[in-house]
Design a protein around this motif. Sequence first.
Motif, PDB file in Angstrom:
ATOM      1  N   MET A  50      32.318 -46.840   2.052  1.00 28.70           N
ATOM      2  CA  MET A  50      31.690 -47.955   1.379  1.00 28.70           C
ATOM      3  C   MET A  50      31.785 -47.843  -0.138  1.00 28.70           C
ATOM      4  O   MET A  50      31.266 -48.679  -0.826  1.00 28.70           O
ATOM      5  CB  MET A  50      30.223 -48.048   1.760  1.00 28.70           C
ATOM      6  N   LEU A  51      32.442 -46.817  -0.635  1.00 29.18           N
ATOM      7  CA  LEU A  51      32.594 -46.700  -2.072  1.00 29.18           C
ATOM      8  C   LEU A  51      33.268 -47.952  -2.617  1.00 29.18           C
ATOM      9  O   LEU A  51      33.051 -48.355  -3.733  1.00 29.18           O
ATOM     10  CB  LEU A  51      33.413 -45.455  -2.421  1.00 29.18           C
ATOM     11  N   GLY A  52      34.034 -48.631  -1.796  1.00 24.06           N
ATOM     12  CA  GLY A  52      34.720 -49.840  -2.199  1.00 24.06           C
ATOM     13  C   GLY A  52      33.782 -50.947  -2.645  1.00 24.06           C
ATOM     14  O   GLY A  52      34.182 -51.827  -3.408  1.00 24.06           O
ATOM     15  N   VAL A  53      32.533 -50.949  -2.192  1.00 29.96           N
ATOM     16  CA  VAL A  53      31.570 -51.977  -2.589  1.00 29.96           C
ATOM     17  C   VAL A  53      31.432 -51.997  -4.105  1.00 29.96           C
ATOM     18  O   VAL A  53      31.485 -53.048  -4.737  1.00 29.96           O
ATOM     19  CB  VAL A  53      30.197 -51.750  -1.923  1.00 29.96           C
ATOM     20  N   ARG A  54      31.281 -50.844  -4.718  1.00 31.28           N
ATOM     21  CA  ARG A  54      31.134 -50.780  -6.168  1.00 31.28           C
ATOM     22  C   ARG A  54      32.413 -51.205  -6.877  1.00 31.28           C
ATOM     23  O   ARG A  54      32.381 -51.884  -7.886  1.00 31.28           O
ATOM     24  CB  ARG A  54      30.715 -49.376  -6.592  1.00 31.28           C
ATOM     25  N   VAL A  55      33.551 -50.777  -6.340  1.00 31.61           N
ATOM     26  CA  VAL A  55      34.826 -51.138  -6.953  1.00 31.61           C
ATOM     27  C   VAL A  55      35.006 -52.653  -6.933  1.00 31.61           C
ATOM     28  O   VAL A  55      35.366 -53.255  -7.932  1.00 31.61           O
ATOM     29  CB  VAL A  55      36.001 -50.434  -6.244  1.00 31.61           C
ATOM     30  N   VAL A  56      34.728 -53.282  -5.801  1.00 27.87           N
ATOM     31  CA  VAL A  56      34.863 -54.736  -5.692  1.00 27.87           C
ATOM     32  C   VAL A  56      33.884 -55.436  -6.629  1.00 27.87           C
ATOM     33  O   VAL A  56      34.258 -56.365  -7.353  1.00 27.87           O
ATOM     34  CB  VAL A  56      34.669 -55.210  -4.237  1.00 27.87           C
ATOM     35  N   CYS A  57      32.626 -54.998  -6.647  1.00 29.50           N
ATOM     36  CA  CYS A  57      31.632 -55.607  -7.541  1.00 29.50           C
ATOM     37  C   CYS A  57      32.075 -55.523  -8.995  1.00 29.50           C
ATOM     38  O   CYS A  57      32.001 -56.502  -9.736  1.00 29.50           O
ATOM     39  CB  CYS A  57      30.275 -54.934  -7.376  1.00 29.50           C
ATOM     40  N   CYS A  58      32.550 -54.367  -9.404  1.00 33.12           N
ATOM     41  CA  CYS A  58      32.970 -54.181 -10.788  1.00 33.12           C
ATOM     42  C   CYS A  58      34.216 -54.997 -11.095  1.00 33.12           C
ATOM     43  O   CYS A  58      34.331 -55.594 -12.163  1.00 33.12           O
ATOM     44  CB  CYS A  58      33.224 -52.703 -11.071  1.00 33.12           C
ATOM     45  N   ARG A  59      35.124 -55.046 -10.148  1.00 34.58           N
ATOM     46  CA  ARG A  59      36.353 -55.818 -10.367  1.00 34.58           C
ATOM     47  C   ARG A  59      36.041 -57.305 -10.520  1.00 34.58           C
ATOM     48  O   ARG A  59      36.517 -57.959 -11.442  1.00 34.58           O
ATOM     49  CB  ARG A  59      37.331 -55.592  -9.217  1.00 34.58           C
ATOM     50  N   VAL A  60      35.241 -57.834  -9.622  1.00 33.42           N
ATOM     51  CA  VAL A  60      34.898 -59.254  -9.675  1.00 33.42           C
ATOM     52  C   VAL A  60      34.150 -59.581 -10.965  1.00 33.42           C
ATOM     53  O   VAL A  60      34.381 -60.615 -11.583  1.00 33.42           O
ATOM     54  CB  VAL A  60      34.070 -59.663  -8.431  1.00 33.42           C
ATOM     55  N   ALA A  61      33.260 -58.697 -11.389  1.00 34.58           N
ATOM     56  CA  ALA A  61      32.469 -58.926 -12.600  1.00 34.58           C
ATOM     57  C   ALA A  61      33.246 -58.610 -13.876  1.00 34.58           C
ATOM     58  O   ALA A  61      32.783 -58.913 -14.974  1.00 34.58           O
ATOM     59  CB  ALA A  61      31.191 -58.099 -12.553  1.00 34.58           C
ATOM     60  N   GLY A  62      34.425 -58.000 -13.735  1.00 29.01           N
ATOM     61  CA  GLY A  62      35.230 -57.676 -14.905  1.00 29.01           C
ATOM     62  C   GLY A  62      34.805 -56.417 -15.626  1.00 29.01           C
ATOM     63  O   GLY A  62      35.086 -56.246 -16.810  1.00 29.01           O
ATOM     64  N   GLY A 113      26.101 -49.007  -1.360  1.00 27.43           N
ATOM     65  CA  GLY A 113      26.727 -49.080  -0.051  1.00 27.43           C
ATOM     66  C   GLY A 113      26.624 -47.729   0.632  1.00 27.43           C
ATOM     67  O   GLY A 113      26.377 -46.712  -0.001  1.00 27.43           O
ATOM     68  N   ASN A 114      26.803 -47.724   1.921  1.00 29.48           N
ATOM     69  CA  ASN A 114      26.764 -46.502   2.720  1.00 29.48           C
ATOM     70  C   ASN A 114      25.411 -45.794   2.626  1.00 29.48           C
ATOM     71  O   ASN A 114      25.322 -44.584   2.650  1.00 29.48           O
ATOM     72  CB  ASN A 114      27.895 -45.552   2.332  1.00 29.48           C
ATOM     73  N   GLN A 115      24.378 -46.566   2.485  1.00 29.25           N
ATOM     74  CA  GLN A 115      23.004 -46.067   2.574  1.00 29.25           C
ATOM     75  C   GLN A 115      22.511 -46.562   3.921  1.00 29.25           C
ATOM     76  O   GLN A 115      22.311 -47.758   4.097  1.00 29.25           O
ATOM     77  CB  GLN A 115      22.140 -46.637   1.430  1.00 29.25           C
ATOM     78  N   SER A 116      22.407 -45.667   4.889  1.00 35.08           N
ATOM     79  CA  SER A 116      22.115 -46.040   6.274  1.00 35.08           C
ATOM     80  C   SER A 116      23.211 -46.965   6.812  1.00 35.08           C
ATOM     81  O   SER A 116      22.941 -47.917   7.534  1.00 35.08           O
ATOM     82  CB  SER A 116      20.736 -46.706   6.396  1.00 35.08           C
TER      83      SER A 116
END
Length: 113
Positions: free
Chosen positions: A1-13, A84-87
């Motif tokens: 789920m580390l990808g959640v942060r990557v996607v959020c940061c990418r979308v937000a620039g 992400g990946n919390q439970s």
Amino acid sequence: MLGVRVVCCRVAGFERSRSLRARSWLDVGAEVRGPADARPGDVAVFSRGRLPQPGPEVRQAPGHVAFVAEAPRPGAKRIKVVGGNQSDRVSEARYSTGRVLGFRRLGPGRGRA
């Protein structure tokens, strides 16, 4: 789920780590001195596991990354984060401030690659 942060940061620039290692986020953005200076949206990097863990200088060790959800009160023992990946899902959780390896404040990214 580390990808959640990557996607959020990418979308937000925003800047983002290009590694799957949680502790790699300690090299992204600007350092935030500690819990007292953390604010919502900052990245919090935590140690992971029950055994004694190495310090933040060891990037290959286990870790966990989340976004600060609430600025902690002075002297707080726990910090509320969204990650992400919390439970096995994206959720809010409270982590001990004693597990924090570092906080980072993200700035504009270098494109959307």
